[in-house]
Write a protein that holds these residues in place. Sequence first.
Motif, short mmCIF file in Angstrom:
data_model
loop_
_atom_site.label_atom_id
_atom_site.label_comp_id
_atom_site.label_asym_id
_atom_site.label_seq_id
_atom_site.Cartn_x
_atom_site.Cartn_y
_atom_site.Cartn_z
N HIS A 238 0.82 -1.21 0.00
CA HIS A 238 0.00 0.00 0.00
C HIS A 238 0.86 1.27 0.00
O HIS A 238 0.34 2.35 -0.29
N MET A 239 2.14 1.13 0.30
CA MET A 239 3.04 2.28 0.21
C MET A 239 3.25 2.68 -1.25
O MET A 239 3.63 3.82 -1.54
N ILE A 240 3.03 1.73 -2.15
CA ILE A 240 3.20 2.02 -3.58
C ILE A 240 1.92 2.67 -4.07
O ILE A 240 0.91 2.01 -4.30
N ARG A 241 1.94 3.97 -4.23
CA ARG A 241 0.74 4.70 -4.64
C ARG A 241 0.48 4.51 -6.12
O ARG A 241 1.37 4.61 -6.95
N TRP A 242 -0.79 4.25 -6.44
CA TRP A 242 -1.17 4.08 -7.84
C TRP A 242 -2.29 5.04 -8.15
O TRP A 242 -2.07 6.15 -8.60
N ARG A 243 -3.53 4.64 -7.90
CA ARG A 243 -4.68 5.52 -8.08
C ARG A 243 -5.46 5.47 -6.78
O ARG A 243 -6.01 4.42 -6.43
N ARG A 244 -5.53 6.59 -6.10
CA ARG A 244 -6.14 6.63 -4.77
C ARG A 244 -7.58 6.12 -4.78
O ARG A 244 -8.01 5.40 -3.88
N LEU A 245 -8.33 6.46 -5.82
CA LEU A 245 -9.73 6.05 -5.91
C LEU A 245 -9.85 4.53 -5.96
O LEU A 245 -10.82 3.96 -5.46
N ILE A 246 -8.86 3.87 -6.55
CA ILE A 246 -8.86 2.41 -6.62
C ILE A 246 -8.17 1.80 -5.41
O ILE A 246 -8.65 0.82 -4.83
N ASP A 247 -7.05 2.38 -5.01
CA ASP A 247 -6.24 1.80 -3.93
C ASP A 247 -7.03 1.62 -2.64
O ASP A 247 -6.96 0.57 -1.99
N ARG A 248 -7.77 2.67 -2.24
CA ARG A 248 -8.43 2.61 -0.93
C ARG A 248 -9.58 1.60 -0.90
O ARG A 248 -9.64 0.76 0.02
N PRO A 249 -10.52 1.62 -1.87
CA PRO A 249 -11.58 0.60 -1.82
C PRO A 249 -11.04 -0.82 -2.06
O PRO A 249 -11.58 -1.78 -1.52
N ALA A 250 -9.96 -0.96 -2.84
CA ALA A 250 -9.37 -2.28 -3.04
C ALA A 250 -8.77 -2.80 -1.73
O ALA A 250 -8.85 -3.99 -1.43
N LEU A 251 -8.19 -1.89 -0.95
CA LEU A 251 -7.67 -2.27 0.36
C LEU A 251 -8.81 -2.73 1.26
O LEU A 251 -8.67 -3.72 2.00
N GLU A 252 -9.94 -2.06 1.21
CA GLU A 252 -11.10 -2.45 2.00
C GLU A 252 -11.56 -3.86 1.62
O GLU A 252 -11.90 -4.68 2.47
N GLU A 253 -11.54 -4.14 0.32
CA GLU A 253 -11.91 -5.48 -0.15
C GLU A 253 -10.92 -6.53 0.33
O GLU A 253 -11.30 -7.65 0.70
N THR A 254 -9.64 -6.18 0.34
CA THR A 254 -8.62 -7.09 0.85
C THR A 254 -8.88 -7.40 2.32
O THR A 254 -8.77 -8.55 2.76
N ALA A 255 -9.23 -6.38 3.08
CA ALA A 255 -9.51 -6.56 4.50
C ALA A 255 -10.73 -7.46 4.71
O ALA A 255 -10.74 -8.30 5.61
#
Length: 221
Positions: free
Chosen positions: A88-105
């Motif tokens: 998650h330190m590797i920033r890509w697209r914030r709009l995708i990164d954050r909800p994708a992290l939620e899905e991972t959780a």
Amino acid sequence: MAGLQASPAAFAGFFAQVVDSWCEEARELAFAWRECQLVANQSALFRQTAQKWEQLWEGFWTDATERFGLPAKSMVVQRVFDNESFLHMIRWRRLIDRPALEETARALTAWLTGTAMPPAPWREFAREEALASMPVLPERDETAARIVGAAADIIDKQGLARLTHRAVAERAGLTLGTVSHKFRTKLALYEGAFEGSTASTSSGCRLEPPDMAVPRTTWST
């Protein structure tokens, strides 16, 4: 958290927020932790500090999993956090990164509780976008391919800090000299490891079923 009815159902939101706030709001400290992990493999001066970091996170996740009714899963959560907080330190697209992290959780929570995996449209979208822009991977001979696979496996199971030429040689069943000849620098070994991880991710890896003792975690973003 005073007053919160903490349960496994509430854990996913907590996990995602800890990863995100650590990587975004405490970014310099997060980098310092990673740097300490790396240099501890090369210098004894940093090993005690690295152990303190490990103890800190072990204590944190032991407490957290107890609060959320997952006391026997603290080591699994700690390992997944180690990997996910690095990625998650590797920033890509914030709009995708954050909800994708939620899905991972949510997927992690489902794995921990033995329930069905929830849908993950953001991660699937991210995977398709990443595959569309993925560079062509270099062709490797059989020995180099074994090294790449072993390096990716070490990152997958033990984290980036454990990646060394010696560790890869042991995992691949090769001599240290062979690995050092094929990948002469630490940077080259890192590149090979991420090449292997990229190839693994592009094949559509998922979390293993709940009966596995230690999860393999290969994430899409």
